[in-house]
Design a protein around this motif. Structure first.
Motif, short mmCIF file in Angstrom:
data_model
loop_
_atom_site.label_atom_id
_atom_site.label_comp_id
_atom_site.label_asym_id
_atom_site.label_seq_id
_atom_site.Cartn_x
_atom_site.Cartn_y
_atom_site.Cartn_z
N THR A 115 -9.67 -4.83 -6.05
CA THR A 115 -8.32 -5.28 -6.40
C THR A 115 -7.32 -4.87 -5.33
OG1 THR A 115 -8.82 -5.15 -8.75
CG2 THR A 115 -6.50 -5.12 -8.13
N TYR A 116 -6.41 -5.78 -5.00
CA TYR A 116 -5.43 -5.54 -3.93
C TYR A 116 -4.03 -5.93 -4.37
CZ TYR A 116 -3.02 -5.92 0.56
OH TYR A 116 -2.13 -5.77 1.60
N ASP A 117 -3.10 -5.06 -4.03
CA ASP A 117 -1.69 -5.36 -4.27
C ASP A 117 -0.90 -4.69 -3.15
OD1 ASP A 117 0.87 -5.81 -5.11
OD2 ASP A 117 0.72 -4.69 -6.97
N ILE B 45 -6.21 -16.36 -6.21
CA ILE B 45 -6.94 -15.22 -5.64
C ILE B 45 -8.42 -15.53 -5.54
CG2 ILE B 45 -7.64 -12.83 -6.09
CD1 ILE B 45 -4.86 -12.43 -7.39
N TYR C 9 -9.63 -10.49 -8.69
CA TYR C 9 -10.50 -9.89 -7.67
C TYR C 9 -11.85 -9.47 -8.25
CZ TYR C 9 -6.12 -9.62 -5.03
OH TYR C 9 -4.96 -9.92 -4.38
N THR D 210 -3.88 0.73 -4.49
CA THR D 210 -4.18 -0.71 -4.51
C THR D 210 -3.71 -1.48 -3.28
OG1 THR D 210 -2.12 -1.16 -5.71
CG2 THR D 210 -4.11 -0.79 -7.03
N ASN D 211 -3.04 -0.80 -2.33
CA ASN D 211 -2.56 -1.54 -1.15
C ASN D 211 -3.53 -1.44 0.03
OD1 ASN D 211 -2.05 1.12 -0.48
ND2 ASN D 211 -0.05 0.71 0.46
N GLY E 135 2.13 -4.52 -2.66
CA GLY E 135 3.41 -3.94 -3.05
C GLY E 135 4.56 -4.68 -2.40
N LYS E 136 5.71 -4.06 -2.42
CA LYS E 136 6.89 -4.68 -1.84
C LYS E 136 6.81 -4.64 -0.31
CE LYS E 136 11.96 -4.59 -1.98
NZ LYS E 136 13.16 -3.87 -2.51
#
Length: 703
Positions: free
Chosen positions: A422-424, A141, A111, A486-487, A426-427
């Motif tokens: 930055t992106y995440d 990405i 990112y 990060t989400n 998660g579950k």
């Protein structure tokens, strides 16, 4: 003789153009005496001027061809070696073809690297006068982000291609690398293999460089390569390869100071003929026996190859890679700004590096960070213009149209940088929900309060200028809470024009969601505590995955700027009775939420169905594949109503959740609502769009 002939042809072209304009002007003046100026006469004149412009371009191309035909050829002395050229020579009079495409390759992964690439490209295109073809070796990405960015940027004479970094990492992943760039820092070694055979030359840049001159200057250096030279590099401007920086470290083999690979001129055709892939692989295998790993990624391997095959290297003048590392000696490379060509932030500390002129270099960098990239859409030179697409006259907005501004903004292409940070996510489970909203710079302060109450994923589209995007980045980084979260997907849509493309922004945020369900809301609402888990349970119990249902979350508002979000439905009802809370827009636009049936909500214990009503604009939970918002609605007026109307046309069932709510935060009116209230013409154009939308809706759904 040739120059005289060209001057005569140019003079004839100018005289002919002036004469034609004069004839049109005289004819128009005579016609005005007998006939009023109409839209039809305007279009006729516009068509004539466009036709004249095309004819002028064709003549210009013919003149350029004549110049190329009669210009004497200049033979470069290929016997000159790079050692005979001064390191910081200022003579850039090397010839290259005027419209020759310059090929540029960049390895980009992750990112953060995409932001650096955006700034790099702005500086590159600011100075260029040639067509550019960008070759990106990118992970999935960066591919998604940069592909969207360049398609939406739509810059003339810029093409771009992508090559999967993931398909190339197996070639280099076996090399232990301690550099912060990881495996991607080795991928430049694979470029002769990765790029098409049709690309015979390429200039390679790291993401952390900034231009201060035309890239064509560097491209022209290829003509100075000897028959054997295939790689152009600037000498390393630190003592790393001399072994003088640290105790007890053994640098990889290098010629003298070695070379820095942040800028490389690669003759791919020659490297392929030398079986480059085998050459660097065997060299790396040999030197890893004694060095165990690379410290500077591909740079160590390149230097090891050139140490044993010195004939391959062409020494580039040092101003093509002014290195700002922590131990740089680059100050000896330049004496004034005119010396600078490419600035390389090759310290791990990047912009925080300290050296004699670091403040000047940072100012130059931030000039391009804040530079409006939309200016680069202007066509400042012409190459192969006959092949460029032109909009038919009938498709162009007519400037005397009373709703011209709305129509122009509706048809605009907005430059878009997805996942700016930055992106995440998660579950993600099968009932997960993302909060979807849009905002501008004046609503940034509302992000953190929302995030403190909504722990699930969030997708936000931000409408910002280039400079505001940098301010936003600083805003998030300065917040410990937001910078560690990060989400949240932040998607920057760059400003253009005076209208706020609200529905386009909603669609950008909606299309980047990775959860199965979305909560379509606005940034100026705060959720009740635990709304995220409440909505996930409702999605599951009401079987939203298999049915066309929209779950309505009742909205309330307070007139007080310091409002605590009620912890329960009972507290909401008490605040309503006390007058501390109102149903949303009760005084301004009660019709917008009347269909929610707030009296029933007060006593309801289970979800209840409601009947859709005209002007209904609820905040709803739906599946991710929900129909998109209609982008023709900009600014204020009918942007959400049109969406709920289409859901009704698709026979969605609206159900109100009895134990869920959101609270609106008070704020100053937006520019668009002020414009709507003060301009009768704005309201008239909005009504025209509304009528157009309803007609289209009836055609699509036969209702």
């Amino acid at each position: 003789m040739t120059r005289r002939w060209i001057r005569l042809l140019v003079a004839a072209l100018i005289f002919g153009t002036a004469l034609l304009i004069g004839v049109i002007s005289i004819a128009s003046n005579r016609d005005v005496e007998n006939k009023a100026f109409t839209k039809e006469s305007y279009l006729d004149m516009k068509h004539a001027l466009l036709q004249m412009k095309n004819e002028n371009l064709e003549l210009k191309v013919q003149i350029d061809k004549q110049k190329e035909q009669f210009s004497p050829e200049i033979n470069l002395d290929t016997s000159i070696t790079s050692d005979q050229i001064k390191p910081c020579a200022k003579d850039d009079s090397i010839l290259f073809k005027r419209c020759e495409t310059i090929h540029v390759a960049i390895v980009c992964a992750g990112y953060d690297a995409t932001r650096a690439v955006s700034t790099l490209i702005k500086s590159l295109l600011f100075y260029r006068k040639n067509p550019i073809h960008l070759h990106f070796v990118a992970d999935s990405i960066a591919h998604k982000i940069l592909n969207t960015l360049f398609h939406s940027w739509d810059i003339p004479h810029v093409n771009f291609s992508f090559y999967s970094a993931d398909n190339l990492t197996s070639d280099v992943a076996w090399i232990p690398n301690k550099h912060y760039s990881g495996v991607y820092g080795l991928l430049k070694l694979t470029l002769p293999k990765a790029l098409p055979q049709s690309v015979e030359k390429v200039i390679v840049f790291d993401c952390d460089v900034t231009f201060s001159a035309d890239v064509a200057d560097l491209w022209s250096v290829f003509s100075l390569f000897s028959a054997n030279q295939a790689i152009g590099l600037v000498e390393n401007q630190s003592d790393w390869y001399l072994g003088k920086l640290w105790k007890n470290y053994e640098p990889w083999p290098a010629l003298g100071r070695g070379f820095n690979t942040g800028v490389i001129a690669m003759d791919l055709k020659k490297l392929r003929s030398l079986n480059w892939s085998q050459l660097w692989l065997l060299t790396a295998e040999k030197d890893l026996v004694s060095h165990y790993f690379t410290s500077l990624a591909d740079q160590d391997v390149f230097n090891a190859v050139l140490f044993q095959e010195p004939y391959l290297v062409y020494r580039l003048p040092c101003q093509y890679n002014v290195q700002l590392s922590d131990n740089t000696r680059s100050e000896s490379c330049y004496s004034e700004v005119a010396d600078l060509k490419v600035i390389h932030w090759n310290s791990p500390r990047k912009l925080k590096v300290k050296n004699k002129h670091s403040d000047f270099f940072r100012n130059l960098y931030y000039t391009f960070v804040g530079f409006d990239g939309n200016f680069l859409r202007r066509q400042l030179f012409h190459c192969n213009d006959s092949g460029m697409s032109q909009s038919p006259i009938d498709d162009l907005p007519v400037e005397d149209d009373a709703c011209y501004e709305l129509h122009k903004a509706r048809d605009a292409k907005y430059r878009t940088h997805l996942f700016y940070l930055t992106y995440d996510a998660g579950k993600i489970d099968e009932h997960d929900i993302t909060w979807v909203a849009q905002l501008s710079l004046d609503r940034l302060q509302m992000i953190e309060p929302l995030c403190r109450l909504w722990e699930g994923p969030i997708s936000l589209a931000l409408y910002l200028s280039d400079m505001e995007a940098d301010q936003f980045h600083s805003f998030v980084m300065d917040s410990h809470f937001l910078s560690s979260r990060t989400n949240i997907g932040y998607h920057v849509v760059y400003k253009q024009g005076s209208l706020y493309p609200i529905n386009l922004l909603r669609n950008v945020a909606l299309e980047q969601v990775s959860t199965p369900f979305v909560f379509l809301s606005d940034i100026d609402f705060l959720p009740m505590p635990n709304l995220y888990s409440t909505l996930k349970k409702a999605v599951q119990s009401l079987k939203l995955a298999n049915e066309n249902k929209a779950l309505v979350v009742p909205a309330f508002e307070s007139q007080r700027y310091q409002t605590k979000v009620p912890r329960s439905k009972a507290e909401v009802i008490a605040a309503l009775d006390m007058g501390d809370l109102l149903t949303f827009r009760y005084h301004d636009w009660a019709l917008g939420h009347a269909a929610t049936n707030f009296p029933m909500w007060r006593t309801a214990t289970i979800p209840y169905k409601i009947k859709w009503e005209p002007n209904f604009e609820p905040y709803i939970v739906v599946r991710r594949d929900v129909t998109r918002y209609d982008p023709r609605f900009l600014g204020f007026g009918w942007n959400k109503v049109s969406h709920s109307m289409e859901l009704h046309a698709q026979r969605y069932e609206f159900q109100v959740l009895p134990n869920a709510f959101i609270i609106h935060l008070p704020h100053s009116p937006s520019v668009d609502i002020s414009k709507y209230r003060s301009s009768a013409q704005y309201r008239k154009c909005s009504e025209a769009l509304k009528s157009e939308f309803i007609r289209d809706l009836k055609k699509r759904y036969d209702s």
